[in-house]
Design a protein around this motif. Structure first.
Motif, mmCIF file in Angstrom:
data_model
loop_
_atom_site.group_PDB
_atom_site.id
_atom_site.type_symbol
_atom_site.label_atom_id
_atom_site.label_comp_id
_atom_site.label_asym_id
_atom_site.label_seq_id
_atom_site.Cartn_x
_atom_site.Cartn_y
_atom_site.Cartn_z
ATOM 1 N N ILE A 173 0.860 -1.171 0.000
ATOM 2 C CA ILE A 173 0.000 0.000 0.000
ATOM 3 C C ILE A 173 0.899 1.225 0.000
ATOM 4 O O ILE A 173 1.727 1.403 0.889
ATOM 5 C CB ILE A 173 -0.902 0.030 1.242
ATOM 6 N N THR A 174 0.756 2.097 -1.003
ATOM 7 C CA THR A 174 1.665 3.222 -1.187
ATOM 8 C C THR A 174 0.948 4.544 -0.982
ATOM 9 O O THR A 174 -0.086 4.799 -1.578
ATOM 10 C CB THR A 174 2.277 3.200 -2.594
ATOM 11 N N ASN A 227 -2.608 5.160 -6.315
ATOM 12 C CA ASN A 227 -1.801 5.888 -5.330
ATOM 13 C C ASN A 227 -2.563 7.115 -4.878
ATOM 14 O O ASN A 227 -3.331 7.701 -5.641
ATOM 15 C CB ASN A 227 -0.464 6.318 -5.932
ATOM 16 N N ARG A 228 -2.327 7.499 -3.643
ATOM 17 C CA ARG A 228 -2.997 8.674 -3.092
ATOM 18 C C ARG A 228 -1.934 9.688 -2.703
ATOM 19 O O ARG A 228 -1.055 9.394 -1.909
ATOM 20 C CB ARG A 228 -3.850 8.275 -1.887
ATOM 21 N N LEU A 245 -10.734 1.376 0.567
ATOM 22 C CA LEU A 245 -10.509 -0.008 0.141
ATOM 23 C C LEU A 245 -9.279 -0.121 -0.750
ATOM 24 O O LEU A 245 -8.497 -1.068 -0.639
ATOM 25 C CB LEU A 245 -11.743 -0.540 -0.588
ATOM 26 N N ALA A 246 -9.110 0.850 -1.654
ATOM 27 C CA ALA A 246 -7.981 0.792 -2.581
ATOM 28 C C ALA A 246 -6.677 1.179 -1.915
ATOM 29 O O ALA A 246 -5.618 0.660 -2.251
ATOM 30 C CB ALA A 246 -8.240 1.706 -3.778
ATOM 31 N N HIS A 247 -6.746 2.084 -0.944
ATOM 32 C CA HIS A 247 -5.538 2.697 -0.421
ATOM 33 C C HIS A 247 -5.066 2.096 0.901
ATOM 34 O O HIS A 247 -3.922 2.288 1.289
ATOM 35 C CB HIS A 247 -5.782 4.192 -0.242
ATOM 36 N N SER A 248 -5.939 1.387 1.599
ATOM 37 C CA SER A 248 -5.557 0.839 2.894
ATOM 38 C C SER A 248 -5.905 -0.636 2.957
ATOM 39 O O SER A 248 -6.594 -1.168 2.090
ATOM 40 C CB SER A 248 -6.284 1.582 4.026
ATOM 41 N N SER A 285 -9.247 -3.251 -7.843
ATOM 42 C CA SER A 285 -8.693 -1.903 -7.946
ATOM 43 C C SER A 285 -7.184 -1.873 -7.892
ATOM 44 O O SER A 285 -6.564 -0.884 -8.277
ATOM 45 C CB SER A 285 -9.243 -1.007 -6.825
ATOM 46 N N ARG A 286 -6.566 -2.952 -7.430
ATOM 47 C CA ARG A 286 -5.110 -2.991 -7.281
ATOM 48 C C ARG A 286 -4.502 -3.902 -8.326
ATOM 49 O O ARG A 286 -4.893 -5.052 -8.474
ATOM 50 C CB ARG A 286 -4.723 -3.503 -5.891
#
Length: 315
Positions: free
Chosen positions: A14-15, A50-51, A253-256, A294-295
């Motif tokens: 997770i970035t 990425n966020r 969900l996508a980021h964590s 999503s990943r």
């Protein structure tokens, strides 16, 4: 350049991306080409979401580029601009078929007057902007001057150099934020009821998803809010609320790697089951199914630096 903070949870990386000044330059802004980006990262390393905690501007000089911002796909064509704001989830498309310029800047680099006039904190601003006529040349010239200043040797005091970069960036973002309406017209200001409702939803969506709660707090009828929101945003007020909740769920969900139960609690749901039903109703996917889709297989920092520290482990 960008510093990445990564967590290893199971097999997933997770970035989160944070801005750091390029070596030998002043802090706050960076200008690079898509060719530079390809050389640093490679197309495969751009696949995952990425966020950022900084602004990203992209414009093309040739080709076209598909980008995904907050899980909505956009096609960037010659002359148009992509603006990804801090907190939005950004996923690159195939950057081998386009050339252009990438401008990164920290949220507090522009001066306060510029930040207010350009509405830099506006969460509902358009992601893609397409200038017309003289605006195209003006934006290209502003970007060119900023690029030239950034890459030129510093021959003045550093604080003066930073001030020049800040002013040149201000010209660009102010012009971009206030593009002329087509045919010389003026874009209508949104209804005040909608603006107040929109801002209230941004503050309170994790606390309530009930339209009547917003109507009561703002002093409008639910019908008035629905009419105003439909006219300004093209959807009813209840759907506007639901879309904001689903967007935040997708981001998390996508980021964590937070569990569905943790995400449910943070978004105000009474249980993971209720959250899963709500998410499936509005997206057609389960939360875990969305997370997996999503990943990509590759999820690394796209701007080229190694992680800032060893990956943290967790259950």
């Amino acid at each position: 350049m960008v510093e990445s903070r990564q967590e290893a949870r199971g097999s997933r990386m997770i970035t989160e991306l944070a801005f750091t000044p390029p070596v030998g330059t002043s802090a706050g802004v960076e200008v690079l080409s898509l060719a530079d980006l390809r050389a640093r990262a490679g197309p495969e390393r751009l696949a995952g979401p990425n966020r950022h905690d900084f602004h990203v501007l992209v414009t093309l000089t040739s080709g076209s580029l598909r980008q995904t911002v907050d899980f909505t796909r956009h096609t960037l064509s010659l002359g148009s601009w992509l603006w990804v704001r801090p907190g939005q989830v950004h996923q690159w498309g195939d950057i081998t078929q386009a050339e252009g310029t990438l401008i990164l800047f920290e949220r507090d680099f522009p001066d306060p007057a510029t930040a207010a006039a350009a509405r830099l904190d506006e969460p509902h601003a358009p992601v893609v902007r397409t200038p017309n006529g003289e605006d195209i040349d003006a934006l290209n010239m502003a970007a060119h001057h900023l690029d030239r200043e950034f890459h030129s040797p510093i021959r003045m005091p550093v604080d003066v150099h930073v001030a020049v970069e800040r002013h040149l960036l201000a010209v660009l973002v102010l012009r971009l934020a206030h593009l002329a309406a087509p045919a010389g017209g003026t874009a209508p200001e949104p209804d005040s009821a909608y603006v107040r409702f929109r801002d209230a939803v941004e503050r309170e969506f994790a606390g309530t998803r009930c339209l009547e709660d917003y109507a009561r707090a703002l002093g409008y009828s639910a019908r008035t809010l629905s009419r105003a929101t439909l006219a300004a945003a093209g959807v009813g007020a209840k759907e506007f609320i639901d879309r904001r909740v689903v967007l935040e769920a997708k981001r998390m969900l996508a980021h964590s790697d937070l569990s569905a139960a943790r995400i449910a609690a943070q978004l105000g749901f009474s249980s993971a089951t209720n959250f899963s039903k709500y998410f499936h109703k509005h997206t057609g996917q389960t939360p875990i199914g969305f997370r997996r889709s999503s990943r990509g297989r590759h999820h690394h920092a796209p701007y080229g630096l190694s992680p800032s520290g060893p990956p943290a482990t967790g259950g």
